[in-house]
Design an enzyme around this catalytic site. Structure first.
Site, PDB file in Angstrom:
ATOM      1  N   GLU A  66       1.719   1.948  -5.262  1.00 28.52           N
ATOM      2  CA  GLU A  66       0.545   2.537  -5.897  1.00 28.52           C
ATOM      3  C   GLU A  66       0.888   3.693  -6.826  1.00 28.52           C
ATOM      4  OE1 GLU A  66      -0.952   0.442  -2.251  1.00 28.52           O
ATOM      5  OE2 GLU A  66       0.772   1.702  -2.762  1.00 28.52           O
ATOM      6  N   HIS A 135      -8.746   0.782   6.173  1.00 28.94           N
ATOM      7  CA  HIS A 135      -9.142  -0.208   5.178  1.00 28.94           C
ATOM      8  C   HIS A 135     -10.638  -0.188   4.893  1.00 28.94           C
ATOM      9  CE1 HIS A 135      -5.218  -1.701   6.479  1.00 28.94           C
ATOM     10  NE2 HIS A 135      -5.161  -2.386   5.353  1.00 28.94           N
TER      11      HIS A 135
END
Length: 354
Positions: A66, A135
């Site tokens: 990321e 998540h």
């Protein structure tokens, strides 16, 4: 046969897809990158067909890195491109906070306006089949805290497309927060390109007894709650901020001045969240001329649970929203909607944006 100006029902993920496709057709500098954007499932359908239409040079997957990939996207934006970077889950944007907060958000200021960072970041939040602690988080308040970052939260397909196109055209970094439970909902969406302007709240439903400000998927939950309350004689005004930053608080304040009661329902923790910011603006308002009662619903100060039973207690729902609103309007009431009523309300499809 439809015409280019016709309006038809699209699912949320289809509207995201169409918005990106039209932005890419309109401007050759726009490209899409991110983990699995070219996968056969296409990020729940939102990127399907784009690689076939625009080629692998403009739609491509990235390594699971990321920080580095966000740096690539920022560099491309500084160099004149207009990247759409799909992060899939907001949770893992924590791995590129330095890139977003210290580079993307600040470069225009630090270089005296000579540098622009037209970067769009797409990211998902929300529960669904036990997403759990890492998540499912809604971290939009963190990003809204930073000058130079824009944060938008489309609650329906119409806004999903319009905000996508507006974000791509903007010369600043924009984060599009998408709730996974919205992906299958439908709204009427024009075929031709259009934009939804930043910083403009929408009155979803007009009412006179209480104002409910709802973020992202909570708009849908609030509409369901309003149905339950209407049967009890409570008139609800629902406001969708549409964009978290910039935030149009004037529309909210005008509504609260009318109703005198405010319930804010968020997809994040209450502590230091967007609900606290809205409450503060209402408290400081020069528009509101009456005493106001305020209540907030959001996540308790604990980690997001995984099991469905605990999820039901953790996340605001039509039932908890309706009961909180009733408590503001009639503290003596012991009313509680039964589970069958709430279950039926859940089955109704949101058509937005009204």
């Amino acid at each position: 046969m439809s015409t280019p100006n016709s309006t038809r029902l699209l699912k949320y993920y289809e509207a995201l897809n169409e918005g990106a496709a039209q932005a890419m057709s309109e401007d050759h500098r726009v490209f899409m990158m991110g983990l699995d954007v070219d996968d056969h499932k296409g990020i729940q359908g939102s990127t399907l067909g784009l690689v076939e239409k625009f080629g692998a040079e403009r739609v491509f997957t990235t390594p699971l890195s990321e920080d580095a990939m966000t740096g690539v996207a920022i560099g491309a934006a500084m160099a004149g491109q207009r990247p759409i970077h799909v992060h899939i889950r907001m949770d893992f944007m924590m791995l590129c906070m330095n890139q977003l907060v210290n580079i993307a958000a600040k470069s225009h200021y630090m270089y005296g306006g000579t540098v622009q960072v037209p970067l769009v970041v797409r990211t998902m939040i929300g529960k669904s089949w036990g997403q759990g602690a890492q998540h499912s988080q809604g971290l939009h308040a963190m990003f809204a805290h930073v000058p130079g970052l824009k944060v938008v939260a489309p609650s329906n397909a119409h806004d999903a497309k319009g905000l996508t196109i507006q974000a791509v055209r903007d010369n600043n970094p924009v984060i599009i927060m998408e709730h996974r439970l919205l992906y299958s909902t439908e709204s009427y969406v024009p075929e031709k390109p259009y934009v939804v302007e930043f910083g403009q709240s929408r009155v979803v439903e007009e009412g006179s007894d209480i104002t409910i400000v709802a973020i992202s998927n909570m708009v849908v939950e609030a509409i369901r709650a309003a149905e339950l309350l209407s049967a009890q004689g409570i008139s609800v005004e629902i406001i969708d901020p549409v964009t978290i930053s910039p935030l149009d608080s004037a529309t909210i304040e005008k509504s609260v001045d009318k109703t005198g009661k405010l319930l804010i329902v968020d997809n994040g923790w209450l502590n230091c969240g967007i609900s606290a910011e809205i409450s503060a603006r209402v408290a400081e308002s020069e528009i509101i001329t009456r005493r106001v009662q305020v209540k907030r619903l959001g996540f308790a100060a604990t980690t997001c649970p995984t099991t469905p039973t605990l999820e039901n207690a953790f996340y605001p729902s039509p039932k908890s929203i309706a009961m909180a609103a009733m408590n503001l309007c009639n503290p003596q009431s012991s009313w509680e909607p039964n589970d069958a009523q709430c279950e039926l309300a859940y089955q109704k499809q949101f058509k937005g944006p009204f």
